[in-house]
Scaffold this active site. Structure first.
Site, PDB file in Angstrom:
ATOM      1  N   SER B 216      17.531  62.470 -10.054  1.00  0.00           N
ATOM      2  CA  SER B 216      18.513  61.388 -10.019  1.00  0.00           C
ATOM      3  C   SER B 216      19.491  61.624  -8.855  1.00  0.00           C
ATOM      4  O   SER B 216      19.039  61.881  -7.741  1.00  0.00           O
ATOM      5  CB  SER B 216      19.227  61.280 -11.366  1.00  0.00           C
ATOM      6  OG  SER B 216      20.049  60.137 -11.404  1.00  0.00           O
ATOM      7  N   ASP B 425      10.545  53.996 -14.330  1.00  0.00           N
ATOM      8  CA  ASP B 425      11.952  54.058 -13.899  1.00  0.00           C
ATOM      9  C   ASP B 425      12.355  52.720 -13.285  1.00  0.00           C
ATOM     10  O   ASP B 425      11.734  52.260 -12.330  1.00  0.00           O
ATOM     11  CB  ASP B 425      12.094  55.185 -12.863  1.00  0.00           C
ATOM     12  CG  ASP B 425      13.545  55.506 -12.494  1.00  0.00           C
ATOM     13  OD1 ASP B 425      14.435  54.667 -12.737  1.00  0.00           O
ATOM     14  OD2 ASP B 425      13.775  56.615 -11.967  1.00  0.00           O
ATOM     15  N   HIS B 463      14.048  56.393 -16.077  1.00  0.00           N
ATOM     16  CA  HIS B 463      14.805  57.292 -15.210  1.00  0.00           C
ATOM     17  C   HIS B 463      15.137  58.612 -15.909  1.00  0.00           C
ATOM     18  O   HIS B 463      15.295  59.644 -15.259  1.00  0.00           O
ATOM     19  CB  HIS B 463      16.096  56.596 -14.765  1.00  0.00           C
ATOM     20  CG  HIS B 463      16.846  57.349 -13.725  1.00  0.00           C
ATOM     21  ND1 HIS B 463      16.322  57.603 -12.477  1.00  0.00           N
ATOM     22  CD2 HIS B 463      18.072  57.931 -13.736  1.00  0.00           C
ATOM     23  CE1 HIS B 463      17.194  58.302 -11.773  1.00  0.00           C
ATOM     24  NE2 HIS B 463      18.256  58.512 -12.505  1.00  0.00           N
TER      25      HIS B 463
END
Lengths: 487, 487
Positions: B216, B425, B463
């Site tokens: 991330s 994601d 994600h």
């Protein structure tokens, strides 16, 4: 300074006197960096002050009308002075539906097309004598256009729950003469179409629509109308709709509602004589706007461009995509009634044409009516008293879940139905439109069911494609309407 | 009653006396439907009152520490008492970095792995003696685990801008002894890694990391670290990251920031001695949570289940997915500093490893430094004075845009880099990770570049997969780390 230079080597040019950096304060200490400016908040504060000075401008109590009334005019009104009983236990003692029409109803009364709108649209789908402003489907409807007014009598309504002339939370409850506000009952999409059906039969004497057509929430309604009254509809077109809402869409609408309800000006729905929750509405619309478009479109349209590259980055909008969202939110903030948004948004969440949900709703309506109603049977909402816990509920298998929809839609599976999906739609993803076609085909012989999909090459406009990719949507719609009826 | 029955035929059972429905008022008119309850707002008001009574509980001024300080303990601190100059013109006269470590630095000092965190994580990636609570990557790091502490010396930091021990907006500006709040300068991801590099060299005397790893925002940092200091990194692992942010992600973060900044308690960043903007934080986290997970996962996990089917639908959370979001938001609302969220979120938006952006940043830093700084050079943010207009800017062609990234990443294209993407994601869509691999391969001979993708079958966690699909992420990471070095 060696150590310092090592870290910041390439960028360090001179640092004559490190003590100046720390700037030991004398009488008036200066912070290391200046206070950031917040022009976006300045603007909100200015708007608040203005609205406080002129509450009348935002009250329906006294003129001038709020902008969401002003922008809508020239519609006709169907008024049924009888109660309508609703899927979740509430009722309206009477109701109005605002509508506009284009083309002419023929003598046989078999050429009427009912156009269902998206969540926040008015009946003004197209310009007409009493309101020459362009409508939201201006170039879709007209002589020789996709919905051809030379052939069809087109009617578009503002759904109940709305604020553009139909009965909604901003209307007055005849029982006590006060605005409904959040004493308005929870609505369903099926409630909306049952009200429309009254109008179709009472106002026009039309027993069977030539077609029921809509996109987005209208795509839910077009299916729901046929589902409630299978014999009262010829053809059905459902664009970018679904047979039931899925959790991702619910989550996105949930955030919009919570943001709006957190605006103190919302005042639990009772804002009609004060400053309206324009900030909450603006923020809700910004979130909604994200769901209406697509990433690839924005990539091309905005990229990583900033609104003004000469400015330093800021916490207020500064990328071009941010100023776009800000503008969309701002524009909408006083254009629509906040309570109408909440109730319409919730109705979309609750949409489910599965047989179980339909049966529950019928049972509830029946109960309310037989209790002779209006006595407060609308259950009061409750937040679970326990904090969130993952519930290992005995959920349906995917097969059971699908079969629930097959059974729910069986009554219309023999009909002529065109389902249109858009690959770039993130709010009503394309698998939902495929699902509609699938369950309809499973429920009947499938001969009347058509499915058309706009690929990313056809349209990158996402959920808004029905407003922007008119040719790609309109072509299949026109061909479908012109096909011989099977019934 | 005939007409009535026609419309509501199947559901109407009895309506003995329609006049009872309209309920002509006597002395005390009763509305048609009851007022809806809002337990979610009741709860917010109760919390507000509590926080007003106990401001100290949420102030760092006096004990007890706010929850976001309390949940973090047992870290060590690197303190550099020299200024750091930032990409967008601001500077910090000094800074601290909180860090934790696991395993042992070998004598050659060549086994250090720097783990970069996501936006709101602390340095507590794993339990350790001084803080035995499970860390956010507890089962990823450890003896024999994917990041093997028998082999590697693992260090995780709280990035600058954060609130878990590193210098951030809640820290005190040494220049005037007041909290930075929104006088904190705009940060970039590259600023964060330049600060980390100081720590790596000064605190540990490590000239070259064995690897720079993150997911991330950490996936941005792991690339940025190598990009800033190509010779100071062996291997690079970037999970669910990107080489530059795209407008959809910016839009989602924009909404979070605007929602938070609209909370009056945010007070333009100066809330440390009052009630913190817990409602804005809660709402921002709910929006963020949507972007962290995926639709298909929620379809299976929540479906259309309501939290309590016996209750009538409500505008407060009632679908299970809503109570989940509500709970996630509530949990986070006092756990993290609002200003840290804003600055970190903005840094992610600004992330762009293209050569143009890098050159601009270097120029800006150089200017600030040569001006001997701290005099208010941080440009003040400005909203364009003109309302939003579609700008037909001469934007780059997709080829030019890609080439900008190729040039920007060229200095590390010869390195060993593993890029991992997750198909489900929606925040950092998988094309962004494919893009990283593509531009790295174009910039060099491509031999060291590996790309691994988790399909929807591998992980539906979107994600958040790096926190939840440990085996699918960890397997490729371990194999990559164990490969012979090419340098």
């Amino acid at each position: 300074m060696l150590r310092f230079s090592r870290h910041f080597g390439t960028s360090l040019r001179s640092l004559a006197n490190p003590s100046r950096v720390a700037r030991a304060s004398t009488s008036h200490p200066v912070p290391s960096n200046p206070q950031m400016a917040f022009p976006c908040l300045d603007r909100i504060e200015k708007k608040n002050a203005l609205l406080q000075l002129k509450p009348a401008a935002n009250s329906m109590e006294s003129g001038p009308e709020p902008s969401y009334s002003r922008i809508q005019s020239g519609y006709k009104t169907f008024h049924l002075k009888e109660p309508i009983f609703l899927d979740y236990g509430g009722y309206l003692p009477e109701f109005k539906i605002a509508y506009e029409s284009w083309g002419t109803l023929n003598a046989a009364k078999d050429n009427m097309i009912l156009v269902h709108t998206g969540l926040s649209a008015s009946s003004h789908a197209k310009s007409q004598e009493a309101n020459p402003a362009p409508g939201w489907w201006e170039n879709f409807i007209g002589a020789g256009k996709y919905l051809d007014t030379d052939k069809y009598f087109i009617v578009c309504t503002n759904a109940i729950g709305g604020c553009y002339g139909s009965t909604g939370p901003s209307s007055f409850d005849p029982a006590d003469g006060e605005r409904y506000a959040t004493r308005f009952p929870i609505l369903s999409i099926n409630d909306m179409v049952r009200a429309q059906h009254c109008m179709v039969t009472e106002e026009f004497g039309v027993a069977k629509l030539f077609a029921s057509i809509g996109a987005s929430m209208g795509g839910m309604q077009s299916l729901a109308y046929a589902s409630e009254f299978p014999e009262a509809v010829g053809k059905v077109v459902s664009i970018s709709g679904c047979a039931r809402s899925h959790p991702y869409s619910i989550a996105m609408r949930h955030c919009q509602r919570q943001v709006l309800m957190a605006d103190a000006n919302w005042n639990r729905g009772f804002y009609y004589d004060g400053v309206p929750p324009h900030v909450g509405m603006k923020l809700a619309r910004e979130i909604a706007t994200i769901t209406y478009r697509s990433g690839p479109e924005w990539e091309l349209r905005f990229g990583r461009n900033r609104a003004d590259n000469s400015q330093s980055p800021a916490l207020c909008p500064d990328f071009l995509v941010e100023t776009y969202l800000d503008h969309q939110g701002e524009k909408f903030s006083l254009e629509y009634d906040a309570n109408s948004l909440l109730y319409g948004s919730k109705a979309m969440d609750l949409f489910d044409l599965g047989i179980k949900n339909r049966s529950r709703a019928l049972k509830k309506r029946t109960e309310t009516e037989s209790q002779n109603l209006g006595q407060g049977q609308t259950g009061v909402c409750a937040l679970p008293s326990q904090p969130y816990q993952e519930k290992h509920q005995a959920t349906e298998t995917p097969e059971e879940s699908l079969n629930d929809l097959v059974q729910g839609l069986k009554p219309i599976s023999h009909k002529q139905i065109l389902v249109i999906g858009v690959e770039s739609d993130i709010l009503f993803p394309v698998w939902q439109q495929r699902e509609i076609a699938e369950v309809l085909r499973k429920g009947g012989d499938g001969r009347g069911i058509e499915y058309h999909e706009l690929t990313n090459e056809d349209s990158m406009y996402g959920h808004d494609s029905f407003l922007l990719a008119l040719d790609d949507i309109g072509g299949p719609v026109r061909r479908f309407l012109e096909k011989a009826s099977v019934e």
